[in-house]
Scaffold this motif. Sequence first.
Motif, mmCIF file in Angstrom:
data_model
loop_
_atom_site.group_PDB
_atom_site.id
_atom_site.type_symbol
_atom_site.label_atom_id
_atom_site.label_comp_id
_atom_site.label_asym_id
_atom_site.label_seq_id
_atom_site.Cartn_x
_atom_site.Cartn_y
_atom_site.Cartn_z
ATOM 1 N N PHE A 1 33.926 -40.197 15.318
ATOM 2 C CA PHE A 1 33.908 -40.630 13.923
ATOM 3 C C PHE A 1 32.435 -40.825 13.582
ATOM 4 O O PHE A 1 31.863 -41.899 13.782
ATOM 5 N N ALA A 2 31.848 -39.740 13.073
ATOM 6 C CA ALA A 2 30.386 -39.632 13.009
ATOM 7 C C ALA A 2 29.726 -40.717 12.176
ATOM 8 O O ALA A 2 28.590 -41.119 12.459
ATOM 9 N N ASP A 3 30.406 -41.210 11.136
ATOM 10 C CA ASP A 3 29.795 -42.182 10.234
ATOM 11 C C ASP A 3 30.192 -43.621 10.546
ATOM 12 O O ASP A 3 29.850 -44.536 9.783
ATOM 13 N N LEU A 4 30.917 -43.814 11.642
ATOM 14 C CA LEU A 4 31.228 -45.167 12.088
ATOM 15 C C LEU A 4 30.259 -45.572 13.192
ATOM 16 O O LEU A 4 29.602 -44.733 13.807
ATOM 17 N N THR A 5 30.214 -46.858 13.462
ATOM 18 C CA THR A 5 29.325 -47.335 14.521
ATOM 19 C C THR A 5 29.857 -46.929 15.891
ATOM 20 O O THR A 5 31.027 -46.575 16.058
ATOM 21 N N LEU B 1 25.718 -47.935 26.750
ATOM 22 C CA LEU B 1 25.604 -47.766 25.301
ATOM 23 C C LEU B 1 25.662 -49.108 24.562
ATOM 24 O O LEU B 1 25.705 -49.124 23.332
ATOM 25 N N ALA B 2 25.669 -50.212 25.294
ATOM 26 C CA ALA B 2 25.823 -51.520 24.657
ATOM 27 C C ALA B 2 24.696 -51.806 23.665
ATOM 28 O O ALA B 2 24.927 -52.401 22.605
ATOM 29 N N ASP B 3 23.488 -51.349 23.993
ATOM 30 C CA ASP B 3 22.360 -51.600 23.094
ATOM 31 C C ASP B 3 22.415 -50.729 21.844
ATOM 32 O O ASP B 3 21.637 -50.918 20.911
ATOM 33 N N LYS B 4 23.367 -49.772 21.809
ATOM 34 C CA LYS B 4 23.514 -48.879 20.656
ATOM 35 C C LYS B 4 24.752 -49.227 19.831
ATOM 36 O O LYS B 4 25.132 -48.467 18.939
ATOM 37 N N LYS B 5 25.400 -50.360 20.109
ATOM 38 C CA LYS B 5 26.722 -50.644 19.554
ATOM 39 C C LYS B 5 26.755 -50.625 18.027
ATOM 40 O O LYS B 5 27.770 -50.258 17.429
ATOM 41 N N ASP B 6 25.669 -50.979 17.377
ATOM 42 C CA ASP B 6 25.654 -51.033 15.910
ATOM 43 C C ASP B 6 25.077 -49.773 15.268
ATOM 44 O O ASP B 6 24.995 -49.685 14.044
ATOM 45 N N GLU B 7 24.686 -48.806 16.102
ATOM 46 C CA GLU B 7 24.170 -47.552 15.548
ATOM 47 C C GLU B 7 25.310 -46.665 15.073
ATOM 48 O O GLU B 7 26.425 -46.717 15.583
ATOM 49 N N ILE B 8 25.009 -45.814 14.075
ATOM 50 C CA ILE B 8 25.978 -44.840 13.594
ATOM 51 C C ILE B 8 26.081 -43.722 14.635
ATOM 52 O O ILE B 8 25.069 -43.239 15.146
#
Length: 255
Positions: A90-94, A141-148
């Motif tokens: 889901f490309a536009d979700l976090t 990937l925890a440090d990327k959790k809020d990235e799109i």
Amino acid sequence: MALLKTTKLTKVFGGLRAVSNVNLEIHPGELVGLIGPNGAGKTTVFNLLTGVYEPTEGEIEFDGKSVVGLRPFQITQRGIARTFQNIRLFADLTVLDNVKIAYHFHVRYGLVESILRLGRYWQEEAEIEAKALRFLEIFQLADKKDEIAKNLSYGEQRRLEIARALAAQPKLLLLDEPAAGMNPQETQQLMEMIRWIRRQFNLTILLIEHDMSLVMGVCERIYVLDYGSVIAHGTPQEIKTNPRVIEAYLGEEVH
């Protein structure tokens, strides 16, 4: 008893037999490869196993029960999850939301509780977020959790797709060319991750892959497709020296 068994599995598109009388048998805990030249029917087999296509003929049994005619989400609920040759996030979700979505196959709260945000809804949502965060930690990937999701690197997107598939709590994981687009170092890391995933999650894995170093390195048994039919089945060593397999890949008869 086999976890997955197909009997004379066939799919016809118009006059083309994309898959013809394919018999597969995969037992709990195995790591099995499905290989073949481009256009051999490998992804069509995955689409049949996951309900994207319905067989023209034949049977698919998973965990002792037929899954023919079930919708993809019903098959996921039964315990089969997959990744895709072309990454489908889901490309536009976090990043976090991509993993949380997979857990919603198993929620216990109902529609009314969801709409009204009643007590059990909040409790389960908190549990889902905690589980999703643990998966992101496992896959670094925890440090990327809020990235799109679309902003991740290619390798990170692959890891996220596998994490999301595992969050559906499958018994059988189908990996469709997970090494596509990876360099040799990334492929080596992926090979180690696949071995680790199987041990850690007690999984059965069916793998489509063109990278023969990966297939031969992790698979215990291999099925070979050509023009929609199984032409060989055996251990990596048996497949490597099989004349029909060599002919299918090289396009010439081997004497």
